[in-house]
Every structure is written in structure tokens, then in C-alpha cells.
Enzyme design. Structure first.
Site, mmCIF file in Angstrom:
data_model
loop_
_atom_site.group_PDB
_atom_site.id
_atom_site.type_symbol
_atom_site.label_atom_id
_atom_site.label_comp_id
_atom_site.label_asym_id
_atom_site.label_seq_id
_atom_site.Cartn_x
_atom_site.Cartn_y
_atom_site.Cartn_z
ATOM 1 N N ASP A 1 33.882 40.116 62.202
ATOM 2 C CA ASP A 1 34.038 38.706 62.546
ATOM 3 C C ASP A 1 32.812 38.121 63.232
ATOM 4 O OD1 ASP A 1 34.149 39.961 64.968
ATOM 5 O OD2 ASP A 1 36.014 39.044 65.639
ATOM 6 N N THR B 1 46.367 33.487 19.385
ATOM 7 C CA THR B 1 47.596 34.284 19.324
ATOM 8 C C THR B 1 47.601 35.416 20.351
ATOM 9 O OG1 THR B 1 47.631 33.797 16.959
ATOM 10 C CG2 THR B 1 49.149 35.477 17.758
ATOM 11 N N ASP B 2 46.473 36.108 20.521
ATOM 12 C CA ASP B 2 46.425 37.247 21.441
ATOM 13 C C ASP B 2 46.294 36.827 22.896
ATOM 14 O OD1 ASP B 2 46.519 38.768 19.216
ATOM 15 O OD2 ASP B 2 44.445 39.490 19.303
ATOM 16 N N ASN C 1 42.435 44.437 18.609
ATOM 17 C CA ASN C 1 41.138 44.305 17.948
ATOM 18 C C ASN C 1 40.796 45.523 17.100
ATOM 19 O OD1 ASN C 1 40.972 42.220 20.168
ATOM 20 N ND2 ASN C 1 39.011 41.888 19.171
ATOM 21 N N GLU D 1 37.098 38.432 22.045
ATOM 22 C CA GLU D 1 36.466 37.241 22.622
ATOM 23 C C GLU D 1 37.214 36.719 23.844
ATOM 24 O OE1 GLU D 1 35.383 37.432 18.311
ATOM 25 O OE2 GLU D 1 37.213 37.630 19.481
ATOM 26 N N ASP E 1 27.942 41.502 62.212
ATOM 27 C CA ASP E 1 28.568 42.155 61.053
ATOM 28 C C ASP E 1 28.050 41.609 59.726
ATOM 29 O OD1 ASP E 1 30.360 43.704 62.672
ATOM 30 O OD2 ASP E 1 31.549 41.893 62.972
ATOM 31 N N ASP F 1 34.759 46.575 62.153
ATOM 32 C CA ASP F 1 34.358 46.299 63.525
ATOM 33 C C ASP F 1 35.557 46.582 64.435
ATOM 34 O OD1 ASP F 1 32.779 45.291 65.626
ATOM 35 O OD2 ASP F 1 33.726 43.334 65.436
ATOM 36 N N ALA G 1 35.822 40.842 14.676
ATOM 37 C CA ALA G 1 37.072 41.561 14.909
ATOM 38 C C ALA G 1 36.934 42.598 16.008
ATOM 39 C CB ALA G 1 37.532 42.237 13.613
#
Length: 814
Positions: A556, A653-654, A622, A231, A560, A273, A227
Site C-alpha cells: 500500500d 456460430t461458435d 476448428n 478467429e 512497495d 507488505d 479453418a
């Protein structure tokens, strides 16, 4: 395996083993299924993002022309060794780092390596050892390209020993750091486990003290542990980020690493840059100085079409070799020549007519020694030279100015002062001159007439200044990192509003002389750095992170890549960015527009807000489940729910209401508030108080239904508690959607996914009641109409009270 390295996963695995040991095989299978689903989701979404930066280390230039046994051979570039003599021609990529032996008009494009926006002239000369990378004009580097000229060079470095290889070493040495969301969720998971274990242990001890059988005590503890842990949280977080990825893709930001979506919303500093990121990457003639005055080349300015300006532009254009193609909008050639042709066309000059009237009969190409370029054209039987180049070298060949006056020493000093002033504004200055000559040779270029200066610049890209202002409003600092000269960096910084009055640019040559403390102080306040190397960029990003900043890096080029990999969020340009930069980045801007980063930051903030909303929803649900068990245990009541019912609530459900919260639209003020503190936990104190209050309400109505049924119909008590808890959590969704109430129709319909989630959750709960096989698994029995009235009334109380509280707060603010 990386998906399983979590304390929450460890707790659930322990719960599955314990369930199997107690003979509750169905519970064990359900918990294992939860683990497999979460692991699969995480693995699939991260699979593409785990590509290594091997593209950098395997960057190849194809074929190379090398002298072997006294003759020229074409070989694979990777077959080169130090000491080989190679030949370079225009259009080739350089296959290795090499020292020039002989060079003729050699120019290379080093933008991807050093950030230098202009072609670099190369020459075979001796330079001092500590010369910075961008100033090593007697060397050519692997991965750069030859723009013009030819050369012979001796290979000095190959493979990982080249400058590009060293960047690869820097990149490979950068560890992937967890994003702010990953750090927060990991911290949250550890706290949850200890809370769950603590509560479970307390209730188990209480049960043993009350004489409850040990098998039931263990089942009670297992139920509490299940509980306490949401999860569905990893799966819902992953899907919420995936929703953000889809939203950002519609705004031209392609996400390669999922957690980077939220990290961008946490960003406090954007390092970027300059060349082709803040600027367009195309050289442009920005200013003309002639006959004592300077004129900005603005299409809307009549002064830009004055006769003396047109004279200067026509001379500069006739001294160029670039050629317009098609309708004249596309010009091909050297970037400087292209800029001259475009400026002349933009001023309305008919270059085709000029070329026909002044046909070319000779040429002196630009070279690093002469520093000028000249064309010789025949005009009405007279040989005329058109010259452009470095101001000092052009002026040395001039005898008069545009007004016909002699250029004495004072006049020359005045022109040199004008040149210095234009250069101080960050412009690359070229002088233009013309005159009759007796031969089409370099030695005949003397006694010319100086016509004017043309100032070139790599202009700021459209929309960049406005984007920087919007980012500043949102509390983000923008820092420019460039390989260009300091004057250029200062000019661009001022044009973009990065540099405050009196602020200066820190040059790369200064960084090595700074102590660690001074460097940290400089990084904390500087808005721009010039003439820096890839290692400097990496050091700057690292120093900012050490100060607690969340850093996004835009770039680019190959140069970099290390900083892109090190930053909390690496952002590469998708169109003109190198493959190396895109592989190192977590996000790629498909339209190459800097302002897209503001849209991405906005989406990142919305995503984090929505993550907080479903964390609030899941945790309040929960906690309510934990309180139901805790109060029931303290009161000596029987178990109000079965462990498998808890798994059903948490995973089925949740989950759908929580997913719907990922689709919530952003608040209107999302880009008018400062970034949140990177050290702030998801569960702040006010957040916890609000969460706990709602959880207590949900637990209270659930226990109320359970107690009523224990007295009147004990066989239906667990079912009533199960249904009350499920529906009260579903109706609680409205309380989690934001600070404002959802009582109005427009507010309720602003997220139709939420309404659909409520309908789906209620439907699933009814299925749990009336689908016989499912009801048997979940230990649910049929209930009467009167029972349904009790369930619906009790389940609606937390939602109604929550909305009334939000309405009161909203009215108080207004």
C-alpha cells in the site's frame, strides 16, 4: 499497434490479402472485419490499464516554508534546491530530502516510504555513512509527513534524486512482463500458424498433384488456413477476462489490467507488505506487566480488569495527550497516546472523570533526547507527575516499585529482563511511573514509583491468519516483506502462522552479504524478510520469478511500488493505499482486507478453468473443420465448405457457446488443489487427445452427411455439410462444460447462459438458411424435411457419445 503484434493476426491479414487478390472481396472484407473487432476489443479494455506510473515521479507536497534572503517565505515545493533551509511543523508533508539542523520533539510518519509502522523520532546528530534508510534519524524524506514537533533542515536532494525519486527510477526501469495467459496464448498462436500453414501446404500440393486448377488450390489452402485458426479466441478470451473482472469487482477486487485476472489464478507465491496489509496499522496495547505478572489485554479476560492492571493503564493514559472524540470510540493524537487511551477505555476506565479529578497543570513533551513524556496534574492540592516512555529512561527516574519496595540493582536488572522478554515477543515496550513532585519541570522527575510495563503492537488484521491458512491449502506460499525490526517481524510471523518452529526472519542487512546463489536459496525458503528497502523488495520478487514462480505482490506504500510493478500481479490496498501504489498495481482491493486476495485467487482459477474449457471447445471445432477439408482433399472430393462459411462458423456460430463457457461456475475443489505448473502449456497431451477425439467425431458426421448428399442431391451437399458441422459443434458445448456429464436437470441449468447460447446459435443457423440475402452470401440453399432429420441425427451423435463417455468415467470414480 500492440493489439496487432500477433502471428495469428499476421496469418489472417495474409488470408485477407490473398482473398482480395483472387477477387473474393466479400471474404477479404469479412476477415478484415474480424481483425478490426478483435483489435477494438483489446484496445478498449487495455486503455485505462496503460496509465504510466508518472504519479510517483510527479508526487508533490504543495507548499514549503524556506528561508530566502534571511526571512521565511512560502514557495512551491518544486522550487526548492539543495542548500535551501526549510522549516517543518506538525501536519506538514516534507517537501524534499533534508538534513536536520535543529529539531524539537520531531516525529515523522515514514510508513509509506520504509514500512515502519510507528512514528519515527528525528534528531540532529551525526550518523555513520552506511546507516540503513529506516535508521537515518537525522534526515527527513520527501513525501513523508510530520506528526509532531518542529525543525529546521537543509535540503540535500530534490526531484528524482530524493529517496522517493529513486523509487520512481526503480519503477520506471521495470518492464511490463507478459502474464502467464499472454505467454500461453502467444505460444499457442505460433503453433497454430505453423500447423495451419503445414496442413494448407500439404493439401495444396495434393490438389496440384491431382490436377486441380491452381486458383481452386489456392482457395482450398486459404480455407484450411482460416479453418485452423480460431478467429474468435482473442475476443472470447478478452470477454472471459472481463466477466472475471465483473465477478471480482463484486468481491471487492478492482482489476486495472485485464490479463492479471488469470495471472492471479496461476500465482504460486504471494509477497506481502506487513504494515496495514497483514496488520491493522493501528498501534494497540496488547499486554501489561505489573507486580510480577503479565496480563494480556483481552476483553474477555477478567485479569485485564484487575486493580493493578487498571492502575498501570490509568497512569499511562494520564501521561498521554490524545483526546477521545464523540462517543469515545474515535481518539485523535499521537499513535502511542491513542493506543494508551483506547486501552484504558477498553478496560472500563472513566477517563473523563479521571481528567476532571486530575487536571493538567504542566507538560514535558516527548523528545528523542529524553525518551519520556510526562504530564503534571493537581490532585487534592498535591502536584503529581504521570510518566511514560522508554523503560531504561523511566526506570532511571524511579526509586520504588508498585509494591513500595526500593529499586535496588537486583530489582532493576530483573525489570530490565522483563522488558527484554516483552521486546523479544515483538512488542514495543513502554514503562509507566507516577509520583509527587515539587515542580512541573523535567528536572523534578525523580524518585518516582514504577507501576508497570505496557507492551504495544501493530496487531494482525482480522481474518488474515485464516486467509493465509486457506492460501496454504491451495498451495500458495505467503512471504512477508517489512521495513520493521526483525523481532517485530518474527512476532507477527508467528502470530499469523507464517513462521514454522525454528524458522527465522532474514534481515535486510544480510541480503547484501549473500552471494547470488545463497540469495536465491534464501528466497526459495524464507517466509519473512525484515528491515528491507524498496530495492530489496524488487530483488526478492525478481529472484522468485527467476525460479519460475508466479508472484503476486501486495502493498500500500510508495516503498512497495517497484515490487508491485515487477510482480506478475501487483495488488494494492484501495482505501489506505497511496496513489502511487494503486497506479503501479494491476488489482486494487477496495475493502483493504487481506482475505479478499483469497477470493481473487479463487476467481482467477475459475477463469483459467473456463478459458481451458472454451479453448477445448473452439479448438475441437476448428480441428474438426481442418479434418473435413483434409480428408476431403485426400479422398479427391470437391470442397465441402466455402471459406466464408468457415468464417461464419468461427466468428458467429461458435462464438456464443464459447462465451457461455466463460460463465461456468467454479468447481467445489478449486481452492483445494495446488497451483498449476506455470510452464504447463494450455494444450497438454491428455487435453490434446480428448480434443482430437471429439474433433474426429464431428468431422466424421459432417463428411458422412456430405457423402450421402453427393450421391443423392449434389446441389445440397455443401449446405448439408455446413448445417451438420454447425449444429454438431453447437451440441458439442455440453462436452466442453467440464468433466462431469450434463445429463441431470440441475447440472444443465447451472449455467443458463449455455442453454441460451445453444438456442441463439441454432437460431442464427436457421437465419443463415432462411434469410435470403444471408443465404446467398453464404452459398446456402433450402433443404427438405428429410434433410433436416439427417442433419439433426448426425449432429447429435458426437454430443451423445461424449456424454456417455463422461457418465462412464463418473460412475467409475464413484
Amino acid at each position: 499497434m500492440a493489439q496487432l503484434r500477433s502471428v495469428v493476426v499476421a496469418l489472417l491479414a495474409a488470408a485477407a490479402v490473398t482473398s482480395a487478390f483472387l477477387g473474393e472481396r466479400l471474404d477479404a472484407v469479412a476477415i478484415v472485419a474480424v481483425l478490426l473487432i478483435n483489435t477494438g476489443l483489446g484496445f478498449v479494455t487495455e486503455l485505462r490499464a496503460r496509465r504510466a506510473i508518472d504519479a510517483l515521479l510527479h508526487l508533490d507536497t504543495g507548499r514549503a516554508h524556506v528561508y530566502r534572503d534571511g526571512s521565511l517565505h512560502a514557495v512551491d515545493a518544486h522550487a526548492l534546491v539543495p542548500g535551501d533551509v526549510i522549516q517543518l511543523d506538525a501536519g506538514q508533508q516534507v517537501p524534499a530530502d533534508a538534513r536536520l539542523i535543529h529539531a524539537t520533539d520531531l516525529r515523522t510518519d515514514e510508513a509509506a516510504l520504509t514500512g515502519e509502522s510507528l512514528p519515527v523520532s528525528k534528531r540532529d546528530e551525526v550518523l555513520p555513512v552506511p546507516t540503513p534508510l529506516a535508521d537515518r534519524h537525522n534526515l527527513v524524506f520527501k513525501g513523508t509527513s510530520v506528526i509532531a514537533g518542529t525543525a529546521l533542515a537543509v535540503v540535500t536532494m530534490t526531484g528524482v534524486n530524493t529517496e522517493i525519486g529513486r523509487i520512481g527510477t526503480l519503477v520506471s526501469g521495470v518492464r511490463d512482463e507478459p502474464t502467464p495467459l499472454e505467454r500461453r496464448l502467444d505460444t499457442l498462436g505460433k503453433r497454430l500458424v505453423w500447423i495451419a500453414l503445414g496442413i494448407a501446404a500439404a493439401v495444396m500440393l495434393l490438389g496440384l498433384f491431382q490436377g486441380v486448377p491452381w486458383s481452386l488450390v489456392i482457395r482450398m489452402g486459404l480455407a484450411l488456413a482460416v479453418a485452423a485458426v480460431p478467429e474468435a479466441l482473442p475476443a472470447v478470451a478478452t470477454i472471459a477476462l472481463a466477466v472475471g473482472v465483473h465477478r471480482m469487482a463484486r468481491r471487492k477486487a478492482l482489476v486495472r489490467r485485464l490479463p492479471a485476472v488469470e495471472a492471479l489464478g496461476s500465482t504460486t507465491v504471494i509477497c506481502t507488505d506487513k504494515t496495514r496489509t497483514l496488520t491493522s496499522g493501528d498501534m494497540t496495547a496488547a499486554r501489561v506487566w505489573t507486580r510480577g505478572r503479565g496480563v494480556a489485554l483481552d476483553d474477555g479476560d477478567a485479569a485485564a480488569r484487575a486493580p493493578e492492571v487498571l492502575d498501570t493503564l490509568s497512569v499511562a493514559a494520564l501521561a498521554s495527550r490524545a483526546q477521545p472524540r464523540g462517543d469515545g470510540q474515535h481518539v485523535v493524537g499521537d499513535p502511542v497516546d491513542v493506543a494508551m487511551i483506547r486501552a484504558a477505555l477498553g478496560a472500563g476506565l472513566d477517563l473523563e472523570a479521571l481528567e476532571a479529578k486530575h487536571p493538567v497543570v504542566g507538560l514535558v513533551p516527548f523528545s528523542s533526547d529524553l525518551k519520556i513524556m510526562a504530564t503534571f496534574r493537581e490532585t487534592d492540592g498535591t502536584l503529581v507527575a504521570y510518566v511514560k516512555g522508554a523503560p531504561g529512561h523511566v526506570l532511571d527516574r524511579c526509586g520504588r516499585d508498585a509494591d513500595g519496595a526500593l529499586l535496588d540493582e537486583a530489582a532493576r536488572e530483573a525489570l530490565h529482563a522483563v522488558n527484554a522478554g516483552l521486546a523479544a515477543d515483538g512488542l514495543r515496550v513502554l514503562a509507566a511511573a507516577t509520583g509527587d513532585v515539587t515542580a512541573s519541570t523535567e528536572h523534578a522527575l525523580a524518585g518516582l514509583t514504577f507501576v508497570g510495563f505496557v507492551g504495544l503492537m501493530d496487531p494482525p488484521a482480522a481474518g488474515v491468519r485464516e486467509a493465509i491458512i486457506r492460501l496454504r491449502t491451495a498451495g500458495l506460499r505467503t512471504v512477508m516483506l517489512t521495513g520493521d525490526q526483525r523481532l517485530t517481524a518474527e512476532a507477527v510471523g508467528r502470530a499469523l502462522g507464517l513462521l514454522a518452529p525454528g524458522a527465522h526472519v532474514i534481515d535486510g542487512s544480510e541480503i547484501g552479504r549473500l552471494s547470488p546463489a545463497s540469495f536465491a536459496e534464501a528466497v526459495a525458503s524464507a517466509a519473512a524478510f525484515s528491515r528491507i528497502t524498496p530495492a530489496d523488495k524488487l530483488a526478492i520478487v525478481t529472484a522468485l520469478q527467476a525460479r519460475g514462480e508466479i508472484v503476486a505482490m501486495l502493498g500500500d506504500g510508495v516503498n512497495d511500488a517497484p515490487a508491485l510493478r515487477k510482480a506478475d500481479v501487483g495488488v494494492a490496498m484501495g482505501g489506505r493505499g497511496t496513489d502511487v501504489a494503486k497506479e503501479a498495481a494491476a488489482i486494487v482491493l477496495q475493502d483493504d482486507r487481506f482475505e479478499t486476495i483469497t477470493a481473487a485467487v479463487e476467481e482467477g482459477r475459475v477463469i483459467f478453468d473456463n478459458i481451458r474449457k472454451f479453448v477445448f471447445y473452439l479448438f475441437s471445432c476448428n480441428l474438426a473443420e481442418v479434418l473435413v477439408f483434409l480428408v476431403a482433399g485426400l479422398a479427391g472430393l470437391p470442397l465441402p465448405l466455402h471459406p466464408l462459411q468457415l468464417l461464419w462458423l468461427n466468428m458467429v456460430t461458435d462464438t456464443f457457446p464459447a462465451l457461455a463457457l466463460a460463465m461456468e461456475p467454479g468447481d467445489p475443489d478449486v481452492m483445494r488443489r495446488p497451483p498449476r505448473d506455470p510452464r504447463e502449456a494450455i494444450l497438454s497431451a491428455p487435453f490434446l487427445w480428448s480434443l482430437s477425439g471429439h474433433a474426429a467425431l464431428i468431422a466424421a458426421v459432417t463428411l458422412a452427411g456430405f457423402l450421402v448428399m453427393l450421391r443423392t442431391a449434389p446441389d445440397r451437399a455443401v449446405t448439408i455439410a455446413f448445417m451438420t458441422l454447425a449444429l454438431s459443434q453447437t451440441f458439442h458445448l455440453g462436452n466442453a462444460r467440464g468433466d462431469a456429464p450434463v445429463l441431470t436437470l440441475s447440472r444443465a441449468l447451472s449455467n443458463r447462459y449455455a442453454l441460451a447460447a445453444v438456442a441463439l446459435s441454432v437460431g442464427l443457423q436457421c437465419a443463415a438458411m432462411y434469410v435470403t440475402p444471408l443465404a446467398r452470401v453464404l452459398h446456402v440453399v433450402p433443404i427438405s424435411g428429410r434433410d433436416w432429420v439427417l442433419v439433426l441425427v448426425l449432429a447429435g451423435i458426437p454430443a451423445v457419445l461424449g456424454q456417455l463417455q463422461k457418465l462412464r468415467r463418473s460412475m467409475a470414480k464413484s
